[in-house]
Design a protein around this motif. Sequence first.
Motif, PDB file in Angstrom:
ATOM      1  N   SER A  98       0.758  -1.209   0.045  1.00 13.32           N
ATOM      2  CA  SER A  98       0.025  -0.060  -0.069  1.00 13.32           C
ATOM      3  C   SER A  98       0.850   1.203  -0.123  1.00 13.32           C
ATOM      4  O   SER A  98       0.255   2.443  -0.426  1.00 13.32           O
ATOM      5  CB  SER A  98      -0.882  -0.074   1.093  1.00 13.32           C
ATOM      6  N   TYR A  99       2.195   1.172   0.538  1.00 11.31           N
ATOM      7  CA  TYR A  99       3.000   2.443   0.499  1.00 11.31           C
ATOM      8  C   TYR A  99       3.604   2.813  -0.789  1.00 11.31           C
ATOM      9  O   TYR A  99       4.317   3.841  -0.974  1.00 11.31           O
ATOM     10  CB  TYR A  99       3.946   2.051   1.544  1.00 11.31           C
ATOM     11  N   LEU A 100       3.457   1.820  -1.869  1.00 11.74           N
ATOM     12  CA  LEU A 100       4.033   2.069  -3.085  1.00 11.74           C
ATOM     13  C   LEU A 100       3.035   2.840  -4.054  1.00 11.74           C
ATOM     14  O   LEU A 100       1.777   2.558  -4.061  1.00 11.74           O
ATOM     15  CB  LEU A 100       4.428   0.555  -3.754  1.00 11.74           C
ATOM     16  N   SER A 132      10.363  -8.955  -7.123  1.00 12.06           N
ATOM     17  CA  SER A 132       9.066  -9.798  -6.794  1.00 12.06           C
ATOM     18  C   SER A 132       9.191  -9.176  -4.996  1.00 12.06           C
ATOM     19  O   SER A 132       7.838  -8.867  -4.545  1.00 12.06           O
ATOM     20  CB  SER A 132       9.050 -11.044  -6.744  1.00 12.06           C
ATOM     21  N   ALA A 133      10.079  -9.581  -4.328  1.00 12.01           N
ATOM     22  CA  ALA A 133      10.045  -9.066  -3.032  1.00 12.01           C
ATOM     23  C   ALA A 133       9.891  -7.584  -2.774  1.00 12.01           C
ATOM     24  O   ALA A 133       9.153  -7.283  -1.688  1.00 12.01           O
ATOM     25  CB  ALA A 133      11.658  -9.530  -2.297  1.00 12.01           C
ATOM     26  N   LEU A 134      10.453  -6.642  -3.710  1.00 14.89           N
ATOM     27  CA  LEU A 134      10.187  -5.306  -3.435  1.00 14.89           C
ATOM     28  C   LEU A 134       8.840  -4.611  -3.986  1.00 14.89           C
ATOM     29  O   LEU A 134       8.416  -3.894  -3.328  1.00 14.89           O
ATOM     30  CB  LEU A 134      11.173  -4.382  -4.051  1.00 14.89           C
ATOM     31  N   PHE A 181       9.748   5.678   2.318  1.00 10.61           N
ATOM     32  CA  PHE A 181       8.458   5.237   1.768  1.00 10.61           C
ATOM     33  C   PHE A 181       7.546   4.419   2.611  1.00 10.61           C
ATOM     34  O   PHE A 181       6.201   4.853   2.427  1.00 10.61           O
ATOM     35  CB  PHE A 181       8.713   4.747   0.482  1.00 10.61           C
ATOM     36  N   TRP A 182       7.997   3.687   3.317  1.00 11.31           N
ATOM     37  CA  TRP A 182       7.147   2.703   4.013  1.00 11.31           C
ATOM     38  C   TRP A 182       7.238   3.077   5.463  1.00 11.31           C
ATOM     39  O   TRP A 182       6.128   2.768   6.175  1.00 11.31           O
ATOM     40  CB  TRP A 182       7.772   1.067   3.756  1.00 11.31           C
ATOM     41  N   LYS A 183       7.964   3.732   5.965  1.00  9.37           N
ATOM     42  CA  LYS A 183       7.749   4.103   7.428  1.00  9.37           C
ATOM     43  C   LYS A 183       6.943   5.317   7.597  1.00  9.37           C
ATOM     44  O   LYS A 183       6.040   5.360   8.702  1.00  9.37           O
ATOM     45  CB  LYS A 183       9.150   4.625   7.988  1.00  9.37           C
ATOM     46  N   ARG A 184       6.802   6.246   6.788  1.00  5.15           N
ATOM     47  CA  ARG A 184       5.940   7.355   6.901  1.00  5.15           C
ATOM     48  C   ARG A 184       6.066   8.048   8.224  1.00  5.15           C
ATOM     49  O   ARG A 184       4.659   8.154   8.850  1.00  5.15           O
ATOM     50  CB  ARG A 184       4.522   6.941   6.562  1.00  5.15           C
ATOM     51  N   ASP A 185       7.157   8.514   8.792  1.00  2.00           N
ATOM     52  CA  ASP A 185       7.231   8.878  10.111  1.00  2.00           C
ATOM     53  C   ASP A 185       6.622   8.110  11.147  1.00  2.00           C
ATOM     54  O   ASP A 185       6.549   8.564  12.436  1.00  2.00           O
ATOM     55  CB  ASP A 185       6.277  10.443  10.119  1.00  2.00           C
ATOM     56  N   ARG A 186       6.826   6.754  11.087  1.00  2.00           N
ATOM     57  CA  ARG A 186       6.441   5.842  12.171  1.00  2.00           C
ATOM     58  C   ARG A 186       7.604   5.121  12.591  1.00  2.00           C
ATOM     59  O   ARG A 186       8.558   4.883  11.732  1.00  2.00           O
ATOM     60  CB  ARG A 186       5.378   5.082  11.813  1.00  2.00           C
TER      61      ARG A 186
END
Length: 2018
Positions: free
Chosen positions: A514-516, A591-593, A625-630
């Motif tokens: 979902s973050y891509l 595929s993994a990414l 991209f996938w942390k988004r400030d978390r």
Amino acid sequence: MAEYDAYSDEFDRQCVPTAHRPFRRGNYRAVNHQSGTRPKTFSQRGSNPQLNRKPGEHPRRHSQRGNHRPATLYRDRGGGSSGLGSRTRPENCPVDGHVEYKDKEDAAEGDTARSSSKRRENRRKREHPMGYKALESMLALYPDQVVLKLQTEHSGYDLLIGNGDDISHDKMCLLMQVLCHASKSQVNRENLNTLLVQTFNTKFINNLIKFSMVMGFQFEGDHEKTSKYFKDLSAVLHTYAHIMPSRAVDHLLPLIDSSVMICQRLTFPEIVRQNEETKAFLENEKLIVEKQHNKQGKTNRERWLDKLPPPNNFRDLPVIPTAEDINGIDRPFLRENITQGGYTDVDHYLDVQFRLLREDFVRPLRSGIQEFRLNTPSKNLDIRIYKNVKVVGSDIKNGEVFHYVEIPFIKKLKIENTKRLLYGNLLCFSTDNFKTLILGSVAERNMEDLKKGRLGVKFEGDISNQKKLWIMAESRAYFMAYKHVLKALQGITTDSFPLQEFIINVTQKKIYPSYLTPHTTYDLRVFKHSKMMKTSETFNQLFRRKDDQVHDEMWPQNPRLQTVRVMGDLELWPSVEDLGLDESQHRALRSALTSKLAIIQGPPGTGKTFIGLKITQTLLHNSDFWKRDRHSPILVVCFTNHALDQFLEGIAKFTESIVRVGSRTKSDEISDFQIRTLINTVKRRRQMPDDVYELNQTRQQDTLAAETEVRQWKVALEETEHPQGILHKRVFLTEGVITDNVARQIENISLYSWLMDPSVFREGKESGEIILDNPRAPTETQEENDDEIWHDAEELMANEEDERMIDLGDNFSTQKHTTPRGILDYDVHLKSLEKELLRLNSTNLGEMNVILQTRHIQEVEILTHRLDILRYGLQTVTRNSSTDLKKVETRLNIKTLSFKDRWLLYKIWLERMQEKIKTKYETAEKEFQRCSKALEEIRFQEMLHVMRHAAVVGMTTTGAAQNTTVLQALEPSVVIIEEAAEILEAHVITSLSRSCKHLIMIGDHQQLQPSATVYELATKYKLEISLFERMIKNGLPYETLDCQHRMRPEISSLLVPSIYPHLKNHPSVAKYPHIKGVTANLFFINHTHHEDKGISDDNNSRQNTFEGELIMALCRHLILQGYKSDNITILTPYSGQFFLLRKLQRKHHVCQGVQICIVDNFQGEENNIILLSLVRSNEKGQVGFLRKENRVCVALSRAKHGLYIAGNMSQLTAATKGENLWTKINEDLIRNKAIGSALTLRCENHPERLTSVSSGDDLLEKCPEGGCLEACSTLLPSCNHRCPKICHMTEQDHKNVKCPQPCPKMCKRNHSCQQRCWEACKPCTDLIAKTLPCGHTHRVKCHDYEKNLLCPTVVKRQLPHCNHEVEMQCHRDPVTFTCPIPCDIRLECGHQCTRKCHTTIDPDHLEFKCEQPCTRVPEGCSKAHRCQKPCWEKCGLCMEYVKKVKQCGHKHTTHCHIKTENIICNQDCRKILPCQHPCPKKCSEKCGGCPVKVKKIVPDCRHEIQVECGLPPLKSRCEKRCILTLPCSHPCRALCCEVCTKNCQELVKTTNVCPKGHAIYLPCHLQHRKSFFLLLMIFCSLQLACSAECPPCTDSCPLKCKHSRCKKKCGEPCTNCQEKCVRSCKHQTCEKLCSQKCSVPPCKKPCPKNLRCGHPCVGYCGDPCPHLCRTCDKDTLTEILFGSEDEEDARFVLLEDCRHVIEADGLENWLSNDDGEISMKKCPRCQSPIYNNRRFHGLVLKSYENIRELKYKYYTEKPVIQQRHIEQILSDVSISNGFHEEVRQIKKFIRQDPQNVASRKIKYLSDAELVLFKFQASVLQRLSELLRQHPDLCDPLKKEAEFVLMRVMSQKLRISLQMMEEITCELQRIVVLPAYWKVLERFLQTKLEPLGRIRNELANCFHPCRKFDSQTEKKVRGLFKESKKFIGGLGISEEERLQIIEAVGLKQGHWYKCPNGHIYCIGECGGAMQESKCPECGETIGGRNHALHGRNRHAGEMDGSRYAAWSDQANMANYVID
């Protein structure tokens, strides 16, 4: 509150962190608020997790602690303080200026940390509830942090909840949002429970209902706000209901109903549905509880169809199996794991996984136990049964209480060769053949203890009956993993289940994370630079060091790799060459990414770990991209610790922000990343959040204290069970284990002297009664265990146990090395005596004189004797004799007991003491477990804090199972699972959180699979199918790595195409070197030698000696070729073969260091050379799990350069004929000519020499040195001899070869060297003749010939000093030679000298001490005893014990030297006193002091009194009525011994009458006093009818039993008797307590005893015998009452209360009748209550239970008046000062008198008593206030109040309403008395007529016979108001007052009054500066120096001022400002 919040917000704008400085404690900068700088958020310790937040989004964590100085900074734990209540401004801090708080970290490292407890004491208590901003800031924190914040003492949350009525609407909505956020916490579940209980009290729930109604009707228009509120409320209620259903049933249903009603009106259907589900759940829980209560549980029927719904909710099933699970015969409900297709929903999936997993560890236990109970032979190897298991102790380790059990292993069991009792194995204990059971698990498995059968067990419940023998069942299941995973599965909900589209619905289409987005670009330069990583992920602020400097700019630019569009087509990606990957790795990377669920299959050697590391590095480098400030780390999960360490070692090359959770790592590189190491680092740097740190400190201290207490009681329990000394008597007396009779006797004696009495011991020893306790006969010595085998077993089990054990580090290392302080005091301890004896024996006697030596010897003898006595006593048997002693203990005379009985009695006390200590130990243990659990939750918080700041968190599946709650709170977005195909699906699911956005699984399902315990579940129900394999079978997209980099081509050909059809070889594997010493790099040695018979161990394992010898010989051959031991690994699939190989390895020293391993444990590993022993070869053709493709794949794919296999290929191909696995392998081997019965070896020195070997012996015989059998013949470099060895591969340079030829060298006398050529020459040892100077010739060694030798020839010579002829060596000097002939001199004592001839030393024997026994008689001896000392010592007094008789006739045992007349006789005197009474004194004391009570006449009063015979009859001892007459002519009512009363109490009729016209009688001394209304009412002669309820009876309670009598009042609930029931006869014995219903029915047998008259008893056996005889008292006994008394077989019962004898059957019917009356059963003859009758004790007890229930109901119903109300009134100091005795009297009755111990005992207070005591306290309070208001009238007011006080304090139990009214009226009369007195005083001064009229009317109102009611009081106050104008009031109208003030024109505060109340004024400033006289009364007015004179006062009534103008209080108080 608005001002408070606003001010906090304003202060937020003034604080910003210091620029360019790491955030640490105290590092803050306060700037001028005018700068407008917006603050950034900072944490309390160290860096903040929210640093990257935008301005305005930060959580505010400040709280206000005052009006002017809010404390928003945080306390420095190093000692400084910058907030939290601190009021001190730093010295350099200006008011509005700029100040910077310097970083004190370096200095703080050396400071002593201030303890949290002291900070809590000093912390100021919060006064304001939690504000809006503070609540709002909670939404930015993690849920678990919110829970902790709200529970801190200074948060103000409790005040907020308490003021629920005052919460604004916005604030209530925000509060519900915060609670909804907090309810998502997964870690602090116990703290969350506490928070919810604290919040949802009755008051707050009612407020919520009201608020919800208001929201529904008033805020209907604000749809979004209302919807949000009710949605949050629904979520909170849902959480509350599911975690505490039993409590929620009682509290939440009204709130849920109201919420449903409102939401229906507002049309919120989703919220209505959620609330109705919660309500349905609670109602279902209510039904379940009711069903369980009524025992109406349903049994499960067998269901076989998967489509049928489950019989119950899997979340309701217990995780820990119950007795029903084990003993039930119904087949459990199970459904197959769906491997093709999807599941219906999440609950369907979770139900299947939960039930299968639970059955996997329950079924082996169930089947094994059922087979054991049926005594059927079992082949179930997953369960073992151990009998006669004992619990032998307990201990605390790692915060857990576990017990030690002792297991008697059978001799034929080789526990070291099994996988029995591994750490974590499930254990089941029972004492009743498993009808009931308790579960546990192996908690400590120490090999040394296991040899002795000792094992540590963690029980899952309370363990009782520890002394009994248990049956223990063991299952191989790793219980802890099952337990944690099953609990986690029950906690997963539909909302929290991640990746449902794949796991549940098995969607085959590719879904992007979902973050891509299509525009997302990754930086892939990491493939060119292995250490490349962006700075934020390379280090972490928590762990970063000062020298860690990395900048992103240092890496070279590469546009091709720097901005790769991830979601672009594969063609647009960088090429294979750009990334340095092969094609399959390239596809797997993409595929993994780009796949939300990525699956990568990697056959052996294809680089699974490599690609996994590159994927991790890429994701971390592009984490924005996938942390988004978390703060969301990547979670890495591996199956084994070794794999995890390997993976993390690879990660450590590009980042140090790693946290490893699991068992201790064996990698030095990863050890610094262990979770416990990092937590300690954070603590040391003081970067742990304050709330976590403080709670941790508090709970750690609580746990430490609880652990200390547990250990102390444990030591005490051991000391009482195995006594090592004599305890002090106060220990027993304090605990009450000694009967009263014995306690009185030992009060003045020492237990030590009583038990250690030498004379009693000597008598017992002589009589032969002393027997040592020897419960165990000596057993045969067991065969010594083979330590090497145990070491092998430990190594084999180590890997499996390491995977199970989780490293707790120093988590709970509170008491590891401390010895708890003993809590039992000793009179004497065995160890102390032994230590003292050891000290005395080590003393050097040579340094002492004779006296000290004698004294020392005596001390040793005495101490030795004491030790003997103590040892004898401690070993005294405690068998039948102890039972006899218990029966007669209450009447024992302890001084007459024998030595044995004394110690038996002492052991009885110890047994009782042990029971008491055991109870306290169990209580302390439970408290420790509670504290430990609370501490564990805080430790989870510490783990979370560290893990959230890391880039990568790694753990094994076991670690993930045990930390599921932590993982759910951590919420990692990206999860990478290595070895995913080996992990059970349930373990994978519980490792995922609801926030998982991206799951990457790497593994190979064609190698090892997950392991299930039950075969049926693994095959039929497909439990062994992993999630990895299930996804592949369902057609989900996955990538396979197809290029292997490990095996040389001929080895990989075994797997291709039989297992991996498309596996390719990398070119590098073709370049591997050939194996030296053999002709083939791959070879299968085929043989037909069968495996050993009869050696199958407990694991069903096998061994093959032929293969073992062959493999070990081949290993030796390869080592001799020059290979290092770590280049070779020996594999075998069986543990039996493992032990055999290790045994053979020890025979070949060159093979030491070669790794021998089980195939399953070598998964993921590799080595250059692999030697594989397949073992299986038998007549049955069985090959076991060698038919499994997975295991074969692992075994054949571990070798890189060479693979050598030993096995029976024909059997393997035959057994797997249908599967073709071994057939294909065999074909490949034949094709490559790599199979045969013999292996061909090649000599490296002689390449042409080939040798075939087919067994281990062949290898040793044909290639003993690794080469061939030819001679080496090489010239040795050191001696030129030929090398004697045969062809060898080692030591080719021959530098270290030892030449065996004889040494050619000779000595100077031409003797040949006797050494070998390689040895160093030694001195020549040939013997040659040498003549010495004395003429004697001897043969000496060649190298000694030239030395000066001493002649050893023996010759005879005469000694010059004594002329004795003796033999000596020739070289000895006669002058110095010591004469060996004994001395023949007779000493003066007559003994011969015992020394050798000593003519040169003390020839006259002046210093000689004769050690012969003395033959003299000691001094004072009268019996010719022998002296016991040595002859040289002076004889002392005779110490022998003899019996002597004094003149008084008493016999005494004493020392012989003591004369008879010197013996002090302490026996009772036998003389008769002159009064003819026996003398009470001791024989040695002077006679007199007769204590016998006699009657004597008192001369003064002529009364006859009873006094001691030896005392005179004095009046002070007379307690009869006084005979004197008082002055008033009335007789004295006092006693003779008292002083005559001064106040005569005789009632005398007066002329007064009460208001009702009754005559008044007053005490004589009051008849002339003025009487008020109350006094008249008190002594009114007419008694009125009682209208109040009677209080409980105050007489003594008549309840009694055989043991004791109740000491309470009749109306109070009695205390139950806790003694054992006395009902006992030879037929039966009751085991219950006296106060309980008997456990056996009354005995029906006739009593066998005879009465005194000789006739048989007419009662029953075991009952008290009736005193009436059927023959002698026939008429009385058979008097008809019930009709059956005259029957011949009638039996009678004695009623012990009234002594009546009643026929038994009739009495039983009489007592059984229930007429409904609540009373005791009564005697049918005399109607006396029956309290004590053992035969009908049940009926008597039943009637008393009704009475006791009534008593308890009366006293336990909550009264209107609480005791605390009374205590609150009496707490006023002024009341205690004025009425001390009265206050003490009340406190005594309510248990508050500190001086009276008895008052602190439990008392029951009735409503009437509480009303009385509160009224008394109120009267005292009113009087105290009155005295404070009139300090000048204290004495007269007290005198007036005396009668009121006397009357009210004389009431003891109750007070009537009439009396309360009368006393209240009289109190009001006293209150207005000062004003009345002032009127009288003023009238006497002025004689004014109007004032006289007022006085007369007041006198009428105050008439003694008039009741001072409200009407009278109203009239009196009207008269007082009228009199003000005459007695010092203003005396003018209001109009006149205003006119005077206006005319004078003074400001407020200038008016004053004289002592008599006359008004005057003072001008100017209003302060008195001069004195004058009052014109009205002449009193002094005014004053000096602004101070009023004397009793002049401010007259505020004149101008309405509050203070005088000149006063400290004036200021602005006199002015009203609009």
